[in-house]
Design a protein around this motif. Structure first.
Motif, PDB file in Angstrom:
ATOM      1  N   ARG A 365      -6.638 -24.458 -12.886  1.00  0.00           N
ATOM      2  CA  ARG A 365      -7.487 -24.680 -11.718  1.00  0.00           C
ATOM      3  C   ARG A 365      -7.368 -23.519 -10.749  1.00  0.00           C
ATOM      4  O   ARG A 365      -6.272 -23.000 -10.530  1.00  0.00           O
ATOM      5  CB  ARG A 365      -7.100 -25.982 -11.003  1.00  0.00           C
ATOM      6  CG  ARG A 365      -8.047 -26.338  -9.864  1.00  0.00           C
ATOM      7  CD  ARG A 365      -7.613 -27.592  -9.122  1.00  0.00           C
ATOM      8  NE  ARG A 365      -6.323 -27.435  -8.466  1.00  0.00           N
ATOM      9  CZ  ARG A 365      -5.892 -28.195  -7.455  1.00  0.00           C
ATOM     10  NH1 ARG A 365      -6.650 -29.172  -7.000  1.00  0.00           N
ATOM     11  NH2 ARG A 365      -4.709 -27.995  -6.930  1.00  0.00           N
ATOM     12  N   ARG A 366      -8.518 -23.119 -10.192  1.00  0.00           N
ATOM     13  CA  ARG A 366      -8.513 -22.129  -9.130  1.00  0.00           C
ATOM     14  C   ARG A 366      -8.382 -22.883  -7.811  1.00  0.00           C
ATOM     15  O   ARG A 366      -9.282 -23.642  -7.434  1.00  0.00           O
ATOM     16  CB  ARG A 366      -9.802 -21.307  -9.133  1.00  0.00           C
ATOM     17  CG  ARG A 366      -9.872 -20.266  -8.019  1.00  0.00           C
ATOM     18  CD  ARG A 366     -11.087 -19.354  -8.180  1.00  0.00           C
ATOM     19  NE  ARG A 366     -10.971 -18.536  -9.379  1.00  0.00           N
ATOM     20  CZ  ARG A 366     -10.206 -17.449  -9.476  1.00  0.00           C
ATOM     21  NH1 ARG A 366      -9.486 -17.053  -8.446  1.00  0.00           N
ATOM     22  NH2 ARG A 366     -10.166 -16.764 -10.592  1.00  0.00           N
ATOM     23  N   PRO A 367      -7.258 -22.722  -7.083  1.00  0.00           N
ATOM     24  CA  PRO A 367      -7.063 -23.490  -5.854  1.00  0.00           C
ATOM     25  C   PRO A 367      -8.131 -23.164  -4.810  1.00  0.00           C
ATOM     26  O   PRO A 367      -8.631 -22.035  -4.736  1.00  0.00           O
ATOM     27  CB  PRO A 367      -5.677 -23.049  -5.376  1.00  0.00           C
ATOM     28  CG  PRO A 367      -4.998 -22.496  -6.590  1.00  0.00           C
ATOM     29  CD  PRO A 367      -6.096 -21.878  -7.406  1.00  0.00           C
ATOM     30  N   LYS A 368      -8.482 -24.164  -4.010  1.00  0.00           N
ATOM     31  CA  LYS A 368      -9.418 -23.917  -2.916  1.00  0.00           C
ATOM     32  C   LYS A 368      -8.798 -22.980  -1.891  1.00  0.00           C
ATOM     33  O   LYS A 368      -9.481 -22.150  -1.295  1.00  0.00           O
ATOM     34  CB  LYS A 368      -9.797 -25.238  -2.248  1.00  0.00           C
ATOM     35  CG  LYS A 368     -10.695 -26.127  -3.100  1.00  0.00           C
ATOM     36  CD  LYS A 368     -11.096 -27.386  -2.358  1.00  0.00           C
ATOM     37  CE  LYS A 368     -12.013 -28.251  -3.205  1.00  0.00           C
ATOM     38  NZ  LYS A 368     -12.392 -29.502  -2.502  1.00  0.00           N
ATOM     39  N   PRO A 370      -6.416 -19.979  -1.649  1.00  0.00           N
ATOM     40  CA  PRO A 370      -5.715 -18.994  -2.482  1.00  0.00           C
ATOM     41  C   PRO A 370      -4.298 -18.697  -2.002  1.00  0.00           C
ATOM     42  O   PRO A 370      -3.496 -18.146  -2.764  1.00  0.00           O
ATOM     43  CB  PRO A 370      -6.600 -17.752  -2.398  1.00  0.00           C
ATOM     44  CG  PRO A 370      -7.411 -17.930  -1.156  1.00  0.00           C
ATOM     45  CD  PRO A 370      -7.604 -19.404  -0.984  1.00  0.00           C
ATOM     46  N   ALA A 371      -4.000 -19.068  -0.755  1.00  0.00           N
ATOM     47  CA  ALA A 371      -2.654 -18.822  -0.236  1.00  0.00           C
ATOM     48  C   ALA A 371      -1.684 -19.948  -0.578  1.00  0.00           C
ATOM     49  O   ALA A 371      -0.470 -19.809  -0.374  1.00  0.00           O
ATOM     50  CB  ALA A 371      -2.706 -18.639   1.282  1.00  0.00           C
ATOM     51  N   ALA A 372      -2.190 -21.063  -1.087  1.00  0.00           N
ATOM     52  CA  ALA A 372      -1.331 -22.206  -1.384  1.00  0.00           C
ATOM     53  C   ALA A 372      -0.466 -21.917  -2.611  1.00  0.00           C
ATOM     54  O   ALA A 372      -0.924 -21.276  -3.565  1.00  0.00           O
ATOM     55  CB  ALA A 372      -2.184 -23.446  -1.626  1.00  0.00           C
ATOM     56  N   PRO A 373       0.787 -22.387  -2.604  1.00  0.00           N
ATOM     57  CA  PRO A 373       1.635 -22.202  -3.790  1.00  0.00           C
ATOM     58  C   PRO A 373       1.008 -22.889  -5.002  1.00  0.00           C
ATOM     59  O   PRO A 373       0.643 -24.071  -4.918  1.00  0.00           O
ATOM     60  CB  PRO A 373       2.956 -22.887  -3.393  1.00  0.00           C
ATOM     61  CG  PRO A 373       2.937 -22.940  -1.905  1.00  0.00           C
ATOM     62  CD  PRO A 373       1.499 -23.083  -1.512  1.00  0.00           C
ATOM     63  N   GLY A 398      -2.156 -35.040  -5.618  1.00  0.00           N
ATOM     64  CA  GLY A 398      -0.826 -35.145  -5.036  1.00  0.00           C
ATOM     65  C   GLY A 398      -0.239 -33.789  -4.708  1.00  0.00           C
ATOM     66  O   GLY A 398       0.363 -33.600  -3.639  1.00  0.00           O
ATOM     67  N   HIS A 399      -0.426 -32.829  -5.617  1.00  0.00           N
ATOM     68  CA  HIS A 399       0.053 -31.467  -5.361  1.00  0.00           C
ATOM     69  C   HIS A 399      -0.599 -30.888  -4.114  1.00  0.00           C
ATOM     70  O   HIS A 399       0.078 -30.281  -3.272  1.00  0.00           O
ATOM     71  CB  HIS A 399      -0.243 -30.594  -6.577  1.00  0.00           C
ATOM     72  CG  HIS A 399      -0.017 -29.137  -6.353  1.00  0.00           C
ATOM     73  ND1 HIS A 399       1.232 -28.572  -6.307  1.00  0.00           N
ATOM     74  CD2 HIS A 399      -0.908 -28.122  -6.154  1.00  0.00           C
ATOM     75  CE1 HIS A 399       1.118 -27.273  -6.101  1.00  0.00           C
ATOM     76  NE2 HIS A 399      -0.168 -26.969  -6.003  1.00  0.00           N
ATOM     77  N   ASP A 400      -1.915 -31.088  -3.971  1.00  0.00           N
ATOM     78  CA  ASP A 400      -2.619 -30.572  -2.802  1.00  0.00           C
ATOM     79  C   ASP A 400      -2.124 -31.238  -1.515  1.00  0.00           C
ATOM     80  O   ASP A 400      -1.959 -30.572  -0.487  1.00  0.00           O
ATOM     81  CB  ASP A 400      -4.128 -30.804  -2.950  1.00  0.00           C
ATOM     82  CG  ASP A 400      -4.735 -29.971  -4.070  1.00  0.00           C
ATOM     83  OD1 ASP A 400      -4.096 -28.990  -4.488  1.00  0.00           O
ATOM     84  OD2 ASP A 400      -5.842 -30.321  -4.522  1.00  0.00           O
ATOM     85  N   ALA A 401      -1.910 -32.548  -1.586  1.00  0.00           N
ATOM     86  CA  ALA A 401      -1.424 -33.264  -0.401  1.00  0.00           C
ATOM     87  C   ALA A 401      -0.054 -32.752   0.016  1.00  0.00           C
ATOM     88  O   ALA A 401       0.226 -32.566   1.210  1.00  0.00           O
ATOM     89  CB  ALA A 401      -1.377 -34.763  -0.685  1.00  0.00           C
ATOM     90  N   LEU A 402       0.805 -32.472  -0.948  1.00  0.00           N
ATOM     91  CA  LEU A 402       2.150 -31.986  -0.640  1.00  0.00           C
ATOM     92  C   LEU A 402       2.128 -30.562  -0.112  1.00  0.00           C
ATOM     93  O   LEU A 402       3.004 -30.172   0.683  1.00  0.00           O
ATOM     94  CB  LEU A 402       3.029 -32.079  -1.882  1.00  0.00           C
ATOM     95  CG  LEU A 402       3.364 -33.499  -2.347  1.00  0.00           C
ATOM     96  CD1 LEU A 402       4.026 -33.464  -3.709  1.00  0.00           C
ATOM     97  CD2 LEU A 402       4.253 -34.210  -1.335  1.00  0.00           C
ATOM     98  N   ASN A 403       1.144 -29.754  -0.547  1.00  0.00           N
ATOM     99  CA  ASN A 403       1.034 -28.402   0.001  1.00  0.00           C
ATOM    100  C   ASN A 403       0.755 -28.422   1.497  1.00  0.00           C
ATOM    101  O   ASN A 403       1.078 -27.469   2.215  1.00  0.00           O
ATOM    102  CB  ASN A 403      -0.083 -27.634  -0.719  1.00  0.00           C
ATOM    103  CG  ASN A 403       0.417 -26.942  -1.971  1.00  0.00           C
ATOM    104  OD1 ASN A 403       1.624 -26.778  -2.166  1.00  0.00           O
ATOM    105  ND2 ASN A 403      -0.491 -26.521  -2.828  1.00  0.00           N
TER     106      ASN A 403
END
Length: 501
Positions: A365-368, A370-373, A398-403
Motif C-alpha cells: 500500500r502507498r500510504p496517504k 508519505p511521512a508516516a512510518p 489499525g496501523h493508521d490509527a496508531l500512527n
C-alpha cells in the motif's frame, strides 16, 4: 481429438446464452441436487463417473447442459439445440464455445456456474474457460485458459472490500477477479498477455452483463503505463518453471522469467501505479536461496516508504514443488515424461541453490501520508483463515490509527473470545488465551493485566482510565504498567482483536 476454437466476444450472443442458461437453471445448487453431494464432491477431485451415472438417461436441459458445459462431453446436437433455444448451436460456434460434427454437438469450452460471497452479498456467474485435463483426457495445451481454480478463490477471499474509483486486474485470465472487483470499483482495467484469455474474460463479462471492465493486452504494467489505481489485484503467472527444452510453458501460470523474478518485478513496480492510499494484492511464490529465507529476499524488494504485509501460507521442498506443478499440467508419475520433467525442475532449483519455495499473499500500500512510518509485517500462518480481506483492511486501519497516536477508546472485536485454563485445584488460571473466530484465527496467550485491559474495552472507559484502574488493582506504578502494556495493545489493534471506536 478435440478442435480448439478461438473464443470471440459478441454481446448479443452472450446475452442470448445467459438467457438460456438462466432458463435451464444451470446453477451450482440445482446441479448438486441433480447428481448428489457425493458425486459433486468427487467431480471436484476430477472423478466424473458417479456424476454421469446419477443423471444417466435424463434429457432435460439441466442434465444436457451439465454433461455438455460442466463436464465437457459431446451431446446430441438436437438435445443441445433444445436446451439452448435462444443462442442455438450456431451461436455457440460463433462464440467459439462449441462446434457441430454431423449430429453431435462438441463443446470447445467449459461454461460452469461459479458462486461467490463478498461484502455486498451472495451471487453466481457463469464462467467460460478452456476444456480441462479431465475433459481433454490428457495434458493441457500451452495456451490453456484456466477456469476458476483454488488460487482464484484464494485471491477473491484476500481482496479488501474497499470501494475505489479505478481498479486493475493484472493477468486477468478468465476474468473472475475483474468481475469481483467490479462490484466495488467504478471502473476496472483487466490486462493479460494472452489474447485468448482476454477473449474469454470479455465473454464472461458479457454473460454477466457487466459493462464497467476495459480489456487490454500486454505484459505486466505495460498496458497501463502512466496510470494509477486505487486497487491492483493479481493472480500472476508466478509458477517457477525451468526454462529448459522439453518443459511445457503454460501461459496461465508461467511468466517466462527465471525463478521468482516475476513476483520480484511486481513487488518493485506495483507501488508506482497506486494512488495515495491505494493497495496492491497478489498471490506469489518466493525462493529461499543458500540459506537466505524467501521472505527476507521479498522484504528487500519492497520500495522505501511502502506498507507491506506478507503472509506465507506454506512452503515446499524443490521436489515437492516440482511434483505439484508437473501434475497440474496433466502429467502423472505413471507417464514416461514425468521423470525428465522432475529432473529439469530439480536441476533448475539446484542452479540457484534453492532450499525451499514459499507460497502466500502479498499486500502493498502507498500510504496517504508519505511521512508516516510504513507497516512492515512478514509472517507465516498455517492455521485456517476466513474473511482475510476484511482482516487485512482492519489491520491497515489499525496501523493508521496508531500512527496518529494511541486511540482514546478501544473496543473488542465481535469475534474475539477468551479461554482460561486452570490446573486442578488452582484458584488462578495458568494460561489465558484470546482467540479470533474469523480473519487469521489467531490465538494469543496473555497475562492477567492484558486480559483485564481487553475485558474492559467496551467503549465506555478511555484507554487511560482503564490502565489507571489496572495500575491501582495490581499495585504497579502506572508508568511501569503502561510501558509493559502499550506495545502489546498496539499489536492487538493491528491483529484485529481491538479496534479504535
Amino acid at each position: 481429438m478435440r478442435r480448439q476454437l478461438t473464443p470471440y466476444p459478441d454481446a448479443a450472443l452472450c446475452a442470448a446464452l445467459a438467457a438460456d442458461l438462466d432458463a435451464a437453471d444451470l446453477r451450482s445448487e440445482p446441479l448438486r441436487g441433480a447428481w448428489g453431494d457425493d458425486a459433486d464432491d468427487a467431480f471436484g477431485r476430477g472423478i466424473r463417473g458417479p456424476l454421469l451415472r446419477a443423471i444417466e438417461g435424463r434429457t432435460d436441459a439441466l442434465a444436457t447442459l451439465g454433461r455438455f458445459f460442466v463436464v465437457g462431453l459431446p451431446q446430441p446436437a438436437d438435445a443441445v439445440e433444445a436446451a439452448l433455444p435462444t443462442v442455438g448451436l450456431a451461436g455457440l460456434e460463433a462464440l467459439g464455445l462449441a462446434y457441430r460434427e454431423d449430429d453431435v454437438a462438441v463443446p470447445a469450452a467449459l461454461v460452469r456456474p461459479q458462486s461467490f460471497v463478498d461484502a455486498d452479498g451472495v451471487g453466481e456467474w457463469w464462467i467460460a474457460s478452456d476444456l480441462d485435463e479431465v475433459a481433454l483426457g490428457g495434458a493441457l495445451p500451452p495456451d490453456h485458459v484456466l477456469g476458476v481454480g483454488g488460487a482464484s478463490r484464494t485471491l477473491a477471499e484476500l481482496v479488501m472490500p474497499v470501494p475505489v474509483a479505478r481498479a486493475l486486474d493484472l493477468g486477468t485470465g478468465c476474468g473472475i477477479q475483474a468481475l469481483l472487483v467490479a462490484r466495488h470499483a467504478t471502473n476496472v482495467v483487466a490486462t493479460d498477455i494472452s489474447a485468448r484469455a482476454l477473449a474469454y474474460a470479455e465473454i464472461n463479462a458479457m454473460i454477466a452483463g457487466v459493462t464497467t471492465i476495459e480489456f487490454r493486452q500486454g505484459s505486466m504494467f505495460e498496458p497501463v503505463a502512466g496510470e494509477t489505481f486505487g486497487l491492483i489485484v493479481s493472480n500472476p503467472p508466478f509458477v517457477i518453471t525451468p526454462r529448459a527444452e522439453g518443459v511445457p510453458e503454460y501461459e496461465y501460470r508461467d511468466g517466462g522469467l527465471v525463478g521468482d523474478a516475476l513476483v520480484e518485478k511486481f513487488v518493485r513496480e506495483a507501488p508506482a501505479f497506486l494512488i495515495p492510499g491505494g493497495a496492491a494484492q497478489l498471490l506469489g511464490n518466493w525462493e529461499a536461496r543458500a540459506g537466505v529465507a524467501g521472505m527476507e529476499r521479498l522484504r528487500s524488494w519492497v520500495p522505501d516508504g511502502i506498507d507491506a504485509w506478507v503472509i506465507e501460507r506454506e512452503s515446499l521442498s524443490p521436489i515437492g514443488y516440482a511434483e505439484l506443478w508437473i501434475r497440474d499440467g496433466g502429467t502423472t508419475p505413471r507417464e514416461p515424461e514425468f521423470e525428465p520433467l522432475l529432473e529439469a525442475w530439480i536441476d533448475d532449483f539446484a542452479g540457484r541453490a534453492v532450499d525451499e519455495i514459499g507460497f502466500g499473499y502479498v499486500l502493498l500500500r502507498r500510504p496517504k501520508d508519505p511521512a508516516a512510518p510504513p507497516l512492515r509485517r512478514f509472517e507465516s500462518l498455517a492455521q485456517g483463515v476466513s474473511g482475510v480481506g476484511r482482516a487485512l483492511r482492519d489491520g491497515l486501519r489499525g496501523h493508521d490509527a496508531l500512527n496518529a497516536g494511541m486511540p482514546e477508546r478501544l473496543v473488542v472485536a465481535s469475534d474475539v473470545t477468551e479461554a482460561r485454563h486452570h490446573l486442578p485445584g488452582a484458584e488462578n488460571p495458568s494460561v489465558i488465551e484470546l482467540r479470533q473466530g474469523g480473519g487469521f484465527a489467531r490465538t494469543l496467550s496473555v497475562d492477567s493485566a492484558l486480559a483485564a485491559f481487553v475485558g474492559a474495552c467496551d467503549g465506555e472507559l478511555t484507554v487511560a482510565q482503564i490502565v489507571g484502574a489496572l495500575a491501582d488493582l495490581f499495585e504497579v506504578p502506572l508508568p511501569e504498567l503502561w510501558a509493559d502494556l502499550e506495545p502489546r495493545i498496539r499489536a492487538l489493534v493491528v491483529d484485529g482483536f481491538l479496534a479504535a471506536e
